[in-house]
Every structure is written in C-alpha cells, then in structure tokens.
Motif scaffolding. Sequence first.
Motif, PDB file in Angstrom:
ATOM      1  N   THR A  95      11.823  -6.423  -9.022  1.00 54.37           N
ATOM      2  CA  THR A  95      12.242  -5.125  -8.537  1.00 54.37           C
ATOM      3  C   THR A  95      13.491  -5.289  -7.677  1.00 54.37           C
ATOM      4  O   THR A  95      13.964  -6.405  -7.439  1.00 54.37           O
ATOM      5  N   HIS A  96      13.977  -4.153  -7.168  1.00 52.29           N
ATOM      6  CA  HIS A  96      14.988  -4.215  -6.118  1.00 52.29           C
ATOM      7  C   HIS A  96      14.432  -5.029  -4.951  1.00 52.29           C
ATOM      8  O   HIS A  96      13.218  -5.069  -4.730  1.00 52.29           O
ATOM      9  N   ASN A  97      15.294  -5.646  -4.191  1.00 60.47           N
ATOM     10  CA  ASN A  97      14.810  -6.390  -3.028  1.00 60.47           C
ATOM     11  C   ASN A  97      14.272  -5.430  -1.959  1.00 60.47           C
ATOM     12  O   ASN A  97      14.801  -4.344  -1.767  1.00 60.47           O
ATOM     13  N   ASP A 126       6.787  -5.269 -18.563  1.00 60.62           N
ATOM     14  CA  ASP A 126       6.306  -4.121 -17.788  1.00 60.62           C
ATOM     15  C   ASP A 126       7.450  -3.365 -17.118  1.00 60.62           C
ATOM     16  O   ASP A 126       7.462  -3.133 -15.902  1.00 60.62           O
ATOM     17  N   GLY A 127       8.413  -2.947 -17.934  1.00 60.45           N
ATOM     18  CA  GLY A 127       9.579  -2.247 -17.402  1.00 60.45           C
ATOM     19  C   GLY A 127       9.246  -0.934 -16.730  1.00 60.45           C
ATOM     20  O   GLY A 127       9.881  -0.560 -15.732  1.00 60.45           O
ATOM     21  N   GLU A 128       8.244  -0.224 -17.231  1.00 63.04           N
ATOM     22  CA  GLU A 128       7.872   1.059 -16.631  1.00 63.04           C
ATOM     23  C   GLU A 128       7.336   0.854 -15.213  1.00 63.04           C
ATOM     24  O   GLU A 128       7.673   1.604 -14.292  1.00 63.04           O
ATOM     25  N   LEU A 129       6.504  -0.171 -15.040  1.00 60.71           N
ATOM     26  CA  LEU A 129       5.970  -0.465 -13.712  1.00 60.71           C
ATOM     27  C   LEU A 129       7.095  -0.875 -12.764  1.00 60.71           C
ATOM     28  O   LEU A 129       7.133  -0.454 -11.599  1.00 60.71           O
ATOM     29  N   LYS A 130       8.011  -1.675 -13.257  1.00 65.51           N
ATOM     30  CA  LYS A 130       9.155  -2.096 -12.444  1.00 65.51           C
ATOM     31  C   LYS A 130       9.932  -0.882 -11.940  1.00 65.51           C
ATOM     32  O   LYS A 130      10.292  -0.810 -10.750  1.00 65.51           O
ATOM     33  N   GLU A 131      10.187   0.089 -12.810  1.00 67.52           N
ATOM     34  CA  GLU A 131      10.957   1.255 -12.405  1.00 67.52           C
ATOM     35  C   GLU A 131      10.197   2.119 -11.412  1.00 67.52           C
ATOM     36  O   GLU A 131      10.793   2.721 -10.511  1.00 67.52           O
ATOM     37  N   LYS A 132       8.880   2.207 -11.554  1.00 68.50           N
ATOM     38  CA  LYS A 132       8.079   2.954 -10.572  1.00 68.50           C
ATOM     39  C   LYS A 132       8.207   2.326  -9.183  1.00 68.50           C
ATOM     40  O   LYS A 132       8.393   3.026  -8.179  1.00 68.50           O
ATOM     41  N   PHE A 133       8.107   1.007  -9.123  1.00 66.81           N
ATOM     42  CA  PHE A 133       8.232   0.341  -7.825  1.00 66.81           C
ATOM     43  C   PHE A 133       9.674   0.396  -7.313  1.00 66.81           C
ATOM     44  O   PHE A 133       9.900   0.531  -6.105  1.00 66.81           O
ATOM     45  N   ASN A 134      10.657   0.309  -8.205  1.00 68.96           N
ATOM     46  CA  ASN A 134      12.048   0.435  -7.773  1.00 68.96           C
ATOM     47  C   ASN A 134      12.291   1.777  -7.085  1.00 68.96           C
ATOM     48  O   ASN A 134      12.944   1.846  -6.037  1.00 68.96           O
ATOM     49  N   ALA A 135      11.754   2.840  -7.683  1.00 65.55           N
ATOM     50  CA  ALA A 135      11.937   4.171  -7.099  1.00 65.55           C
ATOM     51  C   ALA A 135      11.260   4.269  -5.736  1.00 65.55           C
ATOM     52  O   ALA A 135      11.808   4.866  -4.798  1.00 65.55           O
ATOM     53  N   ALA A 136      10.083   3.657  -5.617  1.00 63.08           N
ATOM     54  CA  ALA A 136       9.362   3.695  -4.342  1.00 63.08           C
ATOM     55  C   ALA A 136      10.095   2.894  -3.269  1.00 63.08           C
ATOM     56  O   ALA A 136      10.203   3.321  -2.110  1.00 63.08           O
ATOM     57  N   ILE A 137      10.599   1.716  -3.649  1.00 61.09           N
ATOM     58  CA  ILE A 137      11.364   0.897  -2.697  1.00 61.09           C
ATOM     59  C   ILE A 137      12.609   1.646  -2.241  1.00 61.09           C
ATOM     60  O   ILE A 137      12.932   1.686  -1.042  1.00 61.09           O
ATOM     61  N   GLN A 138      13.314   2.256  -3.180  1.00 62.53           N
ATOM     62  CA  GLN A 138      14.531   2.980  -2.818  1.00 62.53           C
ATOM     63  C   GLN A 138      14.224   4.144  -1.892  1.00 62.53           C
ATOM     64  O   GLN A 138      14.981   4.428  -0.955  1.00 62.53           O
ATOM     65  N   ASP A 180       0.830  -1.206   0.000  1.00 63.76           N
ATOM     66  CA  ASP A 180       0.000   0.000   0.000  1.00 63.76           C
ATOM     67  C   ASP A 180       0.863   1.255   0.000  1.00 63.76           C
ATOM     68  O   ASP A 180       0.569   2.236  -0.696  1.00 63.76           O
ATOM     69  N   GLU A 181       1.950   1.230   0.779  1.00 60.99           N
ATOM     70  CA  GLU A 181       2.835   2.394   0.831  1.00 60.99           C
ATOM     71  C   GLU A 181       3.593   2.575  -0.485  1.00 60.99           C
ATOM     72  O   GLU A 181       3.771   3.713  -0.967  1.00 60.99           O
ATOM     73  N   LEU A 182       4.037   1.479  -1.098  1.00 56.36           N
ATOM     74  CA  LEU A 182       4.729   1.586  -2.385  1.00 56.36           C
ATOM     75  C   LEU A 182       3.812   2.157  -3.454  1.00 56.36           C
ATOM     76  O   LEU A 182       4.235   2.995  -4.262  1.00 56.36           O
ATOM     77  N   CYS A 183       2.563   1.715  -3.462  1.00 54.68           N
ATOM     78  CA  CYS A 183       1.621   2.249  -4.445  1.00 54.68           C
ATOM     79  C   CYS A 183       1.375   3.743  -4.227  1.00 54.68           C
ATOM     80  O   CYS A 183       1.288   4.522  -5.180  1.00 54.68           O
ATOM     81  N   LYS A 184       1.292   4.142  -2.973  1.00 57.56           N
ATOM     82  CA  LYS A 184       1.108   5.564  -2.655  1.00 57.56           C
ATOM     83  C   LYS A 184       2.280   6.381  -3.163  1.00 57.56           C
ATOM     84  O   LYS A 184       2.101   7.429  -3.805  1.00 57.56           O
TER      85      LYS A 184
END
Length: 237
Positions: A101-103, A204-216, A52-56
């Motif tokens: 994604t990133h771990n 879905d590389g674009e989605l992967k990068e969005k989640f990578n940025a959120a995880i980081q 939920d936080e990553l999506c936000k």
Amino acid sequence: MKKLILTTAALALSAGMTMADTIRLGTEGAYAPWNFVNDAGEIDGFERELGDELCKRANLECEWVKNDWDSIIPNLVSGNYDAIIAGMSITDERDEVIDFTHNYTPPDPSAYVAMSDGVDLAGGVIAAQTGTIQAGYIADSGATLVEFASPEETLAAVRNGEADAVLADKSFLVPFTEDGSGIVFVGDEVPLGGGVGMGIRESDGELKEKFNAAIQSMKDDGSLNELITKWEVSSTF
C-alpha cells in the motif's frame, strides 16, 4: 526498516481473498511500539490502533493474526492472512514478491546501540534481527553480522558480549536506552528503507486500493500524524 530475503519466488499465487470474507491482518507482535502483545494477551501498539482504524474506514471486518517475522511474507503469499502490518519497510526486493500500500509512516531511521562508546561499527560484530534491512546493510558494510530471530535476542547478545552493537529501528531502541541497563546510542543514524506500508498479495489489488484510500484519508485529516506522534514511531508526514 525490515527486509526479508526470499529464496522461493515459487510461493506466490493461489491464495486470493473475497471481499465478503473477514480480512486477516498479520503482524509480528514483538516489535514495540509498532506492535506487541499486551498483558491481556492481545495485539497492541501503533499498528493495532492504525489497522483497526483503517479497517473501519475501508468498511472491512478484520481480525489479527500473530506470525513470526522470518516467515511473515511466505505466510501472506500462502494465504494464512490477507495483509501484513508489521513495521515492514517498502523495498524493491520485497516488491518483487508482494505488493505494498501507500506508506503509512515516513522512513524510520536506523541506529546503533552498544554498552559503551568507542565500539568499532565498521569492523566489529554487529547484531541484527534476521531478515531485516538492517541485517542486509551490515552484511554489505564489512562488519561481521550476527543474526537473531527476535529483536530482543539482538539486545541480549550485546549485553552478554556476543556482539559489539545492535543495528535496529531507532524507535524500537529508544526505550532500551532509558531503562537503566547501560545501553547507549553510538555512531550516526542510518537512513534505510522507503517508509512503512502494508504488504498485500499481488492478486489482491482491490484490497490494496481499499487500504490505500483509508491511509490517504488519515493523512488528509491529520489523524495519521496524531497516531505517529502518540506512539513515537517515526517522524510525521
């Protein structure tokens, strides 16, 4: 953590996603404290709060989909959801079929539990959930592997004498060693996997990068370590 052996590389492919669409997050819902269904019938746990936080942070509208573990990768590839967030370890084998994604946690050690000390872990009968890295490890170890569809069934097998021990993520096993049922940790911890990440279709590389940025961003501000500590799922970064 978990390892799925896929025999159908042909599954890959057509199920892309549009960024304007609601992003569906697939999880098992049966692996506390990582993910589980609470008394209200809702997905809960570390990965629910994290997802939920990553999506936000990624400015994505997300919804949750519950899926059995043994079909969780095929159903991502076929488009039933857009990302897996289900305690899935990043492995070379899986990476041949999906992207990661990133771990979002470091590797969680695996551990054995049994009804008593003195179990023959090298040559005995060891239970593991089907399609996990623990099952793969046991199969290569010389012990006799018995597989079950759910993690709870592996513990039942030890209690009823079907298996000598269970190998699973230590964070999953801890509560069962504290509930008075007689289950205890035995042997040494086993380091497996390369940390846990979100599974994403290769298209879905674009989605992967969005989640990578959120995880980081959660790593950078310390909030990811706070969640890991709250839910006691692994060591912190």
